[in-house]
Structure formats: C-alpha cells, structure tokens
Design a protein around this motif. Structure first.
Motif, PDB file in Angstrom:
ATOM      1  N   UNK A  14      -0.688  40.063 -27.279  1.00  0.00           N
ATOM      2  CA  UNK A  14      -0.258  38.590 -26.576  1.00  0.00           C
ATOM      3  C   UNK A  14       0.780  38.214 -26.546  1.00  0.00           C
ATOM      4  N   UNK A  26       1.615  35.537 -27.938  1.00  0.00           N
ATOM      5  CA  UNK A  26       1.845  34.032 -28.951  1.00  0.00           C
ATOM      6  C   UNK A  26       1.884  35.180 -30.506  1.00  0.00           C
ATOM      7  N   UNK A  27       2.189  36.061 -30.112  1.00  0.00           N
ATOM      8  CA  UNK A  27       2.332  36.951 -31.063  1.00  0.00           C
ATOM      9  C   UNK A  27       3.675  37.962 -31.307  1.00  0.00           C
ATOM     10  N   UNK A  28       3.826  37.126 -32.358  1.00  0.00           N
ATOM     11  CA  UNK A  28       5.423  37.662 -32.692  1.00  0.00           C
ATOM     12  C   UNK A  28       5.701  38.915 -33.964  1.00  0.00           C
ATOM     13  N   UNK A  81      -2.709  44.465 -32.677  1.00  0.00           N
ATOM     14  CA  UNK A  81      -1.548  43.943 -32.384  1.00  0.00           C
ATOM     15  C   UNK A  81      -0.687  43.722 -33.891  1.00  0.00           C
ATOM     16  N   UNK A  82      -2.316  44.121 -35.229  1.00  0.00           N
ATOM     17  CA  UNK A  82      -1.725  44.847 -36.013  1.00  0.00           C
ATOM     18  C   UNK A  82      -0.767  46.084 -36.377  1.00  0.00           C
ATOM     19  N   UNK A  85      -3.543  33.189 -34.497  1.00  0.00           N
ATOM     20  CA  UNK A  85      -2.189  33.343 -33.497  1.00  0.00           C
ATOM     21  C   UNK A  85      -1.692  31.948 -33.162  1.00  0.00           C
ATOM     22  N   UNK A  86      -0.329  31.800 -32.847  1.00  0.00           N
ATOM     23  CA  UNK A  86      -0.065  29.866 -32.566  1.00  0.00           C
ATOM     24  C   UNK A  86      -1.349  29.309 -31.481  1.00  0.00           C
ATOM     25  N   UNK A  87      -1.806  29.903 -31.061  1.00  0.00           N
ATOM     26  CA  UNK A  87      -2.950  28.768 -30.276  1.00  0.00           C
ATOM     27  C   UNK A  87      -4.151  30.123 -29.821  1.00  0.00           C
ATOM     28  N   UNK A  88      -3.994  30.608 -30.908  1.00  0.00           N
ATOM     29  CA  UNK A  88      -5.821  31.093 -30.356  1.00  0.00           C
ATOM     30  C   UNK A  88      -5.846  31.726 -31.540  1.00  0.00           C
ATOM     31  N   UNK A 130      -7.049  43.619 -31.648  1.00  0.00           N
ATOM     32  CA  UNK A 130      -6.944  42.720 -33.043  1.00  0.00           C
ATOM     33  C   UNK A 130      -6.711  44.001 -33.947  1.00  0.00           C
ATOM     34  N   UNK A 155     -13.815  37.993 -35.653  1.00  0.00           N
ATOM     35  CA  UNK A 155     -14.722  39.113 -35.274  1.00  0.00           C
ATOM     36  C   UNK A 155     -15.871  38.945 -36.436  1.00  0.00           C
ATOM     37  N   UNK A 210      -8.321  36.352 -36.777  1.00  0.00           N
ATOM     38  CA  UNK A 210      -6.792  36.758 -36.592  1.00  0.00           C
ATOM     39  C   UNK A 210      -6.414  35.351 -35.819  1.00  0.00           C
ATOM     40  N   UNK A 228      -3.954  37.268 -40.379  1.00  0.00           N
ATOM     41  CA  UNK A 228      -5.597  37.158 -40.107  1.00  0.00           C
ATOM     42  C   UNK A 228      -5.975  37.449 -41.696  1.00  0.00           C
ATOM     43  N   UNK A 267       1.126  33.021 -37.653  1.00  0.00           N
ATOM     44  CA  UNK A 267       0.176  34.285 -37.585  1.00  0.00           C
ATOM     45  C   UNK A 267      -0.758  34.733 -39.038  1.00  0.00           C
TER      46      UNK A 267
END
Lengths: 144, 288
Positions: free
Chosen positions: B198, B200-202, B55-56, A72-75, B52, A79, A70, A43, A41
């Motif tokens: 999301x 996959x967002x850990x 998530x942040x 993430x593992x699969x996305x 975003x 922006x 941003x 940013x 992950x």
C-alpha cells in the motif's frame, strides 16, 4: 494530514466491516492499544478481547476472538478469527463455556487438551467482559 | 402377456432410479451452493491476509521464516484431494490419473490423501500412504484443517522436505472443473494474490508486537490453514458440481428410457388387443 483512519475488519465467513474512525482501540497480545491517524506502522497479534471503533460521537464495540492487526498511517486492517457485535453476545453461552473449561482445567484429566481449554476460557471471559462493558456503556447513554 | 408384465416391472425400476438420481442431483446442488457461499465468505479474509503477508515480506525481506525457505534438495510430498464417494462422473478418475502419472514420474514422493477414493486407489497399487483423511466432506471442520496443517508443517520443517504440493480440482463453474497442482510450501510471497504494498506502507520502520518471530509464526500458520481450507472447499464444490451433472445426465437417461419402454409397453398391449379381437372375430366367423 487528515485525522481520519480507515478501518477494515475481516474474518472468514463474516461480513466485512469497513468504516472510518478517529480512534481504534485494539486488544493487543501485550496490552490494549489505541490507534489514531498518523500512527507508525505496526503489526500486532491480538488476543481475545474488545475492539472499539470511535468515530466522532459514534462508538462501536465488538468482541474479537484474536487475530492480527496491521496498522499503517491511515489504515487499520484487522484479521480476526471471529468477531461479534457487543450487543449480540450470547452471555448464557459464554458463561456455560467458561464453566466447562474451568472444570476441565481444574480436573486436569489425562488426554484433555489443556491449551484448547485455556483458550476457550480466555475467549469466554473476554466475551463476558465485552458484554459487561456494553451494558454499562448503554446505561451511560440512557442516563445522559 | 408375460412380455407386458416384464416391461411393466422394468418401467417401475427405471422410474425408481430416476427418482433417486433426481434427488441426488438436488442434494448435490444444495451442497454446492453452500460450499460456494463458504468460499465466497472466506475470500475477503484470504485476500487481506495475503496483503498483510506481502506488506510484511516487503518490509522485512524474505527468508525470515522456515516455512518460506526454498531448499535445493530433499523429498517432495503430494497431497491428493479426492472424494469419499463415487457417482460423480469422471471427477475421481481425472484427479487420480494425474496423481498416478506424477507418482510414476517421481516415485519417491510421499503421499498424503484426502478422501476414500484416493486412498483406495493408491492402496490397491501398493503405494505407501503417509497420512490419510477420510470423511472430511461435506463439513470440512476447522479441526481437520489444522490437523492437516500441522502434518505438512512437520514434513517441511522437521523432516526438511523440499516442497509440499497439492493436487486438487479447481472449481471454474458448475460445468467446468479442472485438476490443478499448487505448491503449498514453501510459500512464495511474490505469487500471493492481492495488490502490492500500500502507498502508506513504507519500508523500514515497522514495529511488531510481541515480536517479529511470534507474529510471523502465527500469521503464516493461519495463512496455511486458510489455504488448505480453500483447497478443500474448492475440491468439494467441484465434486458436487460433477455429481450434479452426472445425476442430471442419469435422470435424463432414465426419463428417455422410460418413454421408450412405455412405447414398447403400449405396442405390446396393442398387439395383444389386436390378437384378442382377431381371435373373437375368428371364433364368431367359425360359428356362422
């Protein structure tokens, strides 16, 4: 674990790009970086530069005017402040803006927004670079 | 005869007015359509941005940026968005009524106005206006938006305001608009639109380039600008919707009035003809 990334590029008042990719190369603030599936992950803010989306044999090149990504593992979500497809860059316009902002920066007249001029210069240069890269890329395709 | 001429001039002027209101209605419709396209075009970006940010916040915890900090005391600022011009029904009156009520309730609120109507209204009532923007519409240029953002950021960060609120007209549909008050700052991350974190967002391991602070600053500033832009467009859409309706009603009134006047005109003409015939007949009878 699948090796496919989902990439979305959104910008205000631009159509959304949403597709799959094996590799995405982004113009990070501190340097270009590539993202593949399973990336940690992250940013990152982006500077004006090239966005490359590689999906198997397909390859799409865009100019990005800066923004954020941003990861993430699969996305990957980008922006963007603005983007242009590499084939549609107005090279003349970019050259003109480059020259104008260079003049502004050289003169350093009172009251000019140097920061804005610097940014405009960066963006114009990035646009030209992307257009150049696209030209070479096309040449390579045609010769092979 | 004099009456007929009078009616004729009135018909002519009503017709002219009707044409003008009709043209204004068409202009308003076109502008409304364009503004709506811009709102729709900006929507995916705004939603992703909110995602975003969420998530942040989820990964870092709140209280990481000055623009997110909730304060107990301090002043409040109110940004009122009105139109520059009238002829749009009760659009300006509605928003100003609410703004005035708010100002009466908490008089120490600092005022920011967008649009000529709002400025004039508060100036007439001797309120001091901290900052005013005129002629923002219909273009809604990004430079203006950034100017507004910088102003409210200064209020919030340097001058330690408790909150910056915005009073605008929400666009529900062409026939329905509602005044609404939102809080621009502090940003409440929980209340952002969009889906939650999301899958996959850990939480925890998150990397930032160049640094968390730098990214937050850029991201939040950008977010704020997007928000302000949306409020302005929303208000402008409402204004154009209200104007469209007002002008439609005016056109309808004009055409009703015209048919009434035409009827009156015909009656007067008929009366005159009848009178003339009666005179001729009377004259002929007298000769015999």
């Amino acid at each position: 674990m699948s090796k496919i990334l989902k990439i979305d590029v959104v910008a205000s008042n631009f159509p959304v790009i949403s597709q799959e990719a094996h590799l995405v190369v982004l113009p990070g603030e501190v340097g270009e970086f590539g993202v593949m599936a399973g990336h940690m992950s992250l940013l990152s803010s982006l500077k004006p530069g090239t966005l490359r989306i590689i999906n198997g044999q397909e390859r799409a090149i865009y100019y990005l005017a800066g923004g954020f990504a941003e990861v993430n593992a699969h996305s990957v979500t980008v922006l963007a402040e603005e983007y242009v497809k590499a084939g549609e860059i107005d090279v003349e316009d970019a050259r003109k803006i480059k020259k104008q902002s260079e003049d502004l920066l050289a003169k350093k007249k009172e009251g000019t927004d140097l920061k804005a001029a610097q940014l405009a210069l960066h963006r114009a240069e990035a646009r030209l670079k992307v257009a150049e890269e696209f030209k070479e890329f096309k040449k390579a395709i045609n010769s092979s | 005869m004099a009456q007929i001429k009078e009616i004729k001039t009135r018909i002519k002027s009503v017709k002219n007015i009707g044409q003008i209101t009709k043209a204004m209605k068409m202009v308003a419709s076109a502008r409304l359509k364009r503004a709506q396209e811009r709102i729709l075009g900006a929507r995916p970006y705004a939603i992703k941005m909110a995602d975003v940010m969420k998530n942040l916040a989820f990964k870092t915890g709140k209280e990481v940026h000055p623009l997110l900090s909730v304060r107990e005391g301090g002043k409040t600022a109110l940004m009122v968005i009105t139109a520059d011009r009238g002829l749009c029904g009760s659009f300006n009156a509605n928003i100003l009524r609410q703004a005035y009520a708010y100002m009466k309730e908490s008089p120490d609120t600092v005022l920011l106005t967008v649009g000529k109507k709002g400025r004039d209204f508060f100036k007439r009532r001797n309120y001091s206006i901290r900052r005013e923007w005129l002629g923002v519409f219909p273009r809604v240029a990004m430079e203006t938006v950034l100017e507004m953002r910088d102003e409210i950021e200064t209020l919030f960060i340097t001058e330690k305001f408790k909150a910056v609120k915005i009073l605008y007209t929400e666009f529900k549909s062409v026939i329905q608009q509602k005044t609404a008050m939102d809080t621009l700052l502090p940003i409440k991350v929980e209340e952002l639109p969009g889906e939650g974190p999301k899958k996959d967002c850990v939480a925890g391991d998150y990397e930032f380039e160049p640094s968390l602070e730098a990214i937050l600053e850029k991201l939040i500033s950008q977010y704020l600008a997007t928000q302000i832009h949306r409020y302005l467009l929303e208000s402008f859409s409402s204004e154009m919707g209200a104007k469209r309706n007002a002008m439609e009603a005016a056109s309808k009134n004009a055409s009703e009035m015209m048919s009434k006047l035409t009827l009156e005109f015909n009656r007067a003409r008929q009366a005159m003809i009848t009178k003339e015939i009666a005179e001729i007949v009377g004259g002929a009878a007298a000769l015999q």
